[in-house]
Design a protein around this motif. Structure first.
Motif, short mmCIF file in Angstrom:
data_model
loop_
_atom_site.label_atom_id
_atom_site.label_comp_id
_atom_site.label_asym_id
_atom_site.label_seq_id
_atom_site.Cartn_x
_atom_site.Cartn_y
_atom_site.Cartn_z
N GLY A 19 2.02 9.54 3.86
CA GLY A 19 2.29 8.13 4.13
C GLY A 19 1.62 7.25 3.09
O GLY A 19 0.56 7.57 2.56
N CYS A 20 2.30 6.16 2.77
CA CYS A 20 1.70 5.11 1.92
C CYS A 20 1.45 5.54 0.48
O CYS A 20 0.59 4.99 -0.18
N GLU A 32 17.07 -1.20 -6.40
CA GLU A 32 17.23 -2.66 -6.45
C GLU A 32 16.35 -3.30 -7.53
O GLU A 32 16.36 -4.52 -7.68
N ASN A 36 8.05 -4.75 -3.49
CA ASN A 36 7.60 -5.56 -2.37
C ASN A 36 6.38 -4.88 -1.77
O ASN A 36 6.49 -3.82 -1.16
N LYS A 38 4.87 -5.89 0.61
CA LYS A 38 4.76 -6.28 2.02
C LYS A 38 5.87 -5.66 2.84
O LYS A 38 6.35 -6.24 3.80
N HIS A 39 6.31 -4.49 2.47
CA HIS A 39 7.36 -3.87 3.30
C HIS A 39 6.69 -3.11 4.42
O HIS A 39 5.51 -2.78 4.38
N LEU A 40 7.49 -2.84 5.45
CA LEU A 40 6.95 -2.19 6.65
C LEU A 40 6.75 -0.69 6.43
O LEU A 40 7.39 -0.09 5.55
N THR A 41 5.91 -0.12 7.25
CA THR A 41 5.78 1.34 7.27
C THR A 41 7.14 1.95 7.57
O THR A 41 7.85 1.47 8.45
N THR A 42 7.49 2.99 6.84
CA THR A 42 8.78 3.65 7.11
C THR A 42 8.62 4.56 8.32
O THR A 42 7.75 5.43 8.32
N LEU A 43 9.43 4.32 9.31
CA LEU A 43 9.28 5.11 10.54
C LEU A 43 10.43 6.06 10.78
O LEU A 43 10.33 7.00 11.54
N GLN A 44 11.55 5.79 10.14
CA GLN A 44 12.67 6.72 10.32
C GLN A 44 13.35 6.94 8.97
O GLN A 44 13.32 6.06 8.11
#
Lengths: 209, 737
Positions: A19-20, A32, A36, A38-44
């Motif tokens: 992770g991370c 792209e 960023n 400030k993107h969210l933790t990838t959960l899926q």
């Protein structure tokens, strides 16, 4: 690996790593050209397509981004099943993340054999001064397991394009080799392993549960 | 409204849900929902709602027990923002929970998960003011609560996703309470299982949701299947974060309201409601677009009218029995899958091995194919070669035939030439006629040669005979030698035999001598003993003779006795002694006699042995003599034969000499005749020459002109051809004329 009617080669690529370490960032940078922090933790698991041309061949990459935490692996090998290539990402400032890469290499070799092209990416080279994973160790390990090693920074856009391009080239080479052997075998018994990348990518892919 | 209507369209299955939603939505009042009427009433209603919630909160225990359904329905309408913190705590029942007290100690402790937790802190609500600041109050409290939970529940520890739930709680209440509510959420509502290391609950939820989709939205299910779009691709985060990462915070809070009062069922309902909302759009999208649509457009659609969306969710009924059944199915599938995985692993291993074998065999077969090809190439080359050879042979045969033909032609020519020569010769012979004489001379020579050959043969025979004779004499000599050696050998053998016997006899003699000596010793011992005895006796004698004399006196006349007693006792003694000595001597003599006899026996045996030896030697001598006679006879025969052959040889020699002599004589005669004939021939030749010159002269005179012409012609021809067409060597007959 399928060849679409239009002559496009479809390859499935999976991003794996602790992770991370920057899997999503690498993908976002490549697809792209954005960064960023400030993107969210990838959960899926999620995926993005990228179309490109190599040696006059149209290629479609389906790049799968996965959740990093080990617990999510328990959901099964759905992310990397039928993958043609895998990018194993670690954070050069985090030794544990490099250990995770080794685990991934073991698992992939066990499950997919040598049908998959492996690339190890040491991400966050913008934090070179905080490096804890020794350069030589990472490169010699990659050499040992037959994987290419790249240094990247999604933040500074370093080595990302090259990494994906080289991976695609290798996958293409492997695919052409395989189809060659496939042709050579036509007169004999055809051995179809469910793990060979014959029926993969975005159009078929995975079925969970 | 109409949009939703369109959405459901003619779907019978959903008609019921739709109508109920319609009811709730349009009327917003019903006989049983007094409070709701006030809610939608306007600003007035809001105040009323607040006071209603104030009453409920302050009187929670009784209100919750007495008007449970009412309160639940009220929660479904959404808890007012101000009451949310306290209501969530009340709904979770953390008022007096012991976890609160533990929290302080957890914060001080260290957790193994700290690093992992820290990593995700900045990535949890990164856009939210409260959590935005790095190491700010929000991030710190988030970290604290999660660390506390990882210590409180070591099995679960930390799991990505839970941070969002904690964050949502922290937005409503302080750390301690948030921790207590989190513990309740985890314990009471399946969430703990969701975050366990195996995440089995999540898999089950995905399975249940997929089945619900299949039941309620079959079209969408089919479409997802065709796109290989698995439920976990879009719904995992819904379940893990309770929509906090998908929907806006107000909507997420409303879902949390219901989640706390009704449980995880609401997550399924909201998920189905979302899919229902986006169904028409989703049906026309491919996999990648579906993912993007669900991430972006679909939440916006839901946000557009939150109440309507929530009501749509409430309207969806989830049958608990069905959920249980699905759970059972799922466990069955999972256990089977595990078995399958094991089997698959085995098969994979096997497949790998087989592949290796196939590779090996392929290599082998390719090697064999190569060999085959090489062999075929070799074969083809060989065939080509043989073909070429056959052609060559044919050509050679043809050439041979040609050559033979040419040869035949040449032979014919030669024959014709010979014929012409013979003709010429015959012409000559008509003049000569002396060939017969020459033949006679040849006959004499032949005879001489024959005789010489015979002579040679005879000499050869003689040499052979001489060789045979020499051989025979050598053999005779050999035989004689053999004979001699045999004789010597036999004698030696016999002598050795006799010597052995002699030694044996001597041994016996020695033994006998030894025994004799023993006997002599014994005899001497005995005689010594006797002498000793006599001496002893003499000393003791006086008394004993008295007694005996007395007796004898009694027996005889007393006078005699007296005399004996007086005069002859000494004589008696002497006589006795003599008797004894004689006896001893006798014994000695006897022993000597025995000895002598032994010697005689010995000698006799010796004589016997020697006679035997003699006899044997005689026999041998006779045999040898016979052998000698036979050999001599053979020798004589051979000599006779030799003499015979010598005679024959002499005869032959003399005969040959005679014949050669005769042949020589004949030769001589022949030579003489030949010389005579030769002189005759030379005479004839002379005559012939004379005649030829005469003829030539005549011809020359007749055709001198012609000759000149011809000579001119010849000269011309010679000029034309540098070499002469005819030469006297090849065509002599032409030149004779």
């Amino acid at each position: 690996m399928t060849t679409a009617p239009g002559g496009t080669n479809n390859f499935k690529v999976v991003l794996l790593g602790e992770g991370c370490v920057g899997k999503t960032s690498l993908l976002l940078r490549y697809i792209e050209d954005k960064f960023n922090d400030k993107h969210l933790t990838t959960l899926q698991a999620t995926f993005l397509n990228k179309r490109l041309n190599i040696k006059g061949k149209r290629i479609n990459l389906s790049i799968w981004d996965t959740a990093g935490q080990e617990k999510f692996h328990a959901l099964g090998p759905i992310y990397y099943r039928n993958s043609n290539g895998a990018i194993l990402v670690y954070d050069i400032t985090d030794e544990d993340s490099f250990g995770k890469v080794k685990n991934w290499v073991k698992e992939l070799k066990k499950m997919l054999g040598s049908d998959i092209v492996l690339i190890i990416a040491g991400n966050k080279v913008d934090l070179e001064h905080e490096r804890t994973v020794p350069l030589e160790e990472a490169e010699s390990y990659a050499n040992m397991v037959g994987a290419k090693h790249y240094y990247t920074s999604a933040k500074l856009n370093q080595g990302v394009e090259e990494l994906f391009l080289d991976l695609t080239r290798e996958m293409l080479e492997k695919y052409e080799q395989n189809s060659q052997t496939e042709v050579n075998r036509t007169s004999q018994v055809l051995v179809v392993d469910d793990e060979t990348p014959v029926q993969s990518s975005c159009c078929s892919g995975t079925k969970s549960n | 409204m109409n949009e939703i209507n369109d959405l459901f369209g003619s779907k019978n299955v959903l008609e019921f849900y739709f109508s109920s939603v319609l009811e709730n939505f349009s009327l917003a009042t019903s006989s049983s929902y007094e409070a709701e009427a006030r809610v939608s009433g306007g600003s007035n209603g809001e105040e009323d709602l607040w006071s209603l919630w104030g009453r409920i909160v302050s009187n929670w225990e009784t209100e919750w027990k007495r008007r449970n359904q009412f309160v639940r329905d009220l929660v479904r309408q959404g808890v007012p923002h101000h009451f949310r913190g306290i209501v969530w705590q009340l709904l979770a029942g953390v008022d007096a929970s012991p976890e609160k007290k533990l929290y302080a100690s957890y914060i001080k402790a260290k957790s193994a998960c700290e690093k992992v937790i820290r990593r995700d802190i900045a990535r949890t609500y990164p856009e939210h003011d409260f959590f935005k600041e790095k190491d700010g109050l929000g991030q710190e409290s988030l970290f604290n609560v999660m660390k506390a939970y990882s210590l409180h529940d070591r099995e679960v520890g930390y799991c990505q996703g839970s941070g969002f739930i904690v964050g949502l709680l922290l937005m409503q209440m302080p750390e301690e309470e948030a921790f207590a509510v989190l513990v309740k959420i985890m314990q009471q509502h399946r969430m703990r299982d969701m975050f366990k290391p195996s995440m089995a609950e999540l898999g089950l939820c995905m399975f249940q949701l997929e089945n619900l989709v299949q039941e309620l939205l079959p079209d969408l299910h089919v479409h997802f299947q065709s796109q290989s779009f698995s439920t976990s691709l879009y719904a995992s985060s819904w379940f893990l974060t309770l929509f906090t990462t998908t929907l806006s915070l107000p909507l997420a809070c409303r879902i949390m309201d219901v989640f706390l009062s009704e449980g995880i069922e609401i997550v399924f309902k909201v998920a189905l409601a979302l899919l229902t909302l986006g169904k028409n759009d989703l049906l026309s999208l491919d996999m990648e677009s579906i993912l993007k649509y669900i991430q972006r457009e679909l939440p916006a659609k839901a946000e557009a009218d939150q109440d309507a969306f929530m009501n749509l969710s409430y309207s969806i009924k989830v049958n608990p029995k069905k959920m249980k059944k699905l759970e059972k199915e799922y466990t069955v599938i999972k256990t089977k899958e595990q078995g399958d995985i094991a089997v698959l692993r085995c098969l994979r291993q096997e497949n790998r091995l087989l592949k290796q074998r196939v590779e090996l065999l392929e290599k082998e077969s390719s090697a064999l194919a190569e060999r085959l090809v090489r062999g075929q190439v070799d074969l083809a080359e060989g065939e080509e070669e043989t073909f070429a050879l056959a052609r060559e042979v044919q050509a050679l045969r043809r050439a041979n035939v040609d050559a033979q033909q040419r040869l035949a032609v040449a032979q014919d020519e030669i024959r014709s030439l010979e014929m012409t020569i013979a003709e010429n010769n015959s012409r000559q012979s008509s003049l000569e006629g002396i060939e017969g004489a020459e033949g006679g001379g040849g006959g004499g020579g032949e005879l001489a040669r024959c005789l010489q050959r015979e002579l040679v043969r005879a000499r050869l025979h003689a040499a052979e005979r001489e060789a045979a004779e020499r051989e025979l004499t050598a053999r005779i000599a050999d035989l004689e030698n053999e004979n001699k050696s045999l004789r010597r050998q036999r004698v030696d053998n016999n002598v050795a035999h006799l010597q052995d016997e002699l030694i044996a006899v001597k041994l016996r003699e020695a033994e006998a001598n030894l025994s004799l000596k023993d006997l002599r010793q014994r005899v001497s011992e005995l005689s010594d003993a006797w002498q000793r005895h006599l001496q002893e006796h003499r000393q003791e004698a006086p008394p004993t003779p008295v007694q005996s004399n007395v007796v004898s006196d009694i027996m005889a006349t007393p006078k005699k006795l007296l005399r004996a007693w007086e005069g002859r006792s000494a004589d008696m003694q002497k006589l006795d002694e003599e008797l004894m000595t004689t006896r001893i001597r006798e014994v000695e003599a006897l022993t000597e006699l025995k000895e002598l006899r032994l010697k005689v026996m010995e000698l006799e045996t010796q004589v016997q042995v020697s006679t035997n030896q003699l006899r044997r030697q005689d026999e041998e001598a006779r045999q040898l003599r016979e052998n000698l006679d036979a050999a001599l006879q053979r020798e004589r025969v051979l000599q006779a034969r030799q003499r015979e052959s010598q005679h024959k040889y002499a005869d032959l020699e003399s005969k040959a000499k005679y014949e050669s002599m005769q042949a020589n004589i004949r030769n001589m005669e022949d030579a003489q005749r030949i010389a005579e004939l030769e002189t005759e021939v030379s005479e004839y030749k002379l005559k012939n020459e004379v005649m030829a010159t005469e003829g030539e002269l005549r011809n020359n005179m007749d055709d001198s002109d012609k000759v000149r012409e011809l000579q001119e012609q010849v000269a011309e021809l010679k000029a034309e051809f540098p070499t002469p067409i005819t030469t006297p060597d090849t065509e002599p007959w032409k030149w004779l004329e």
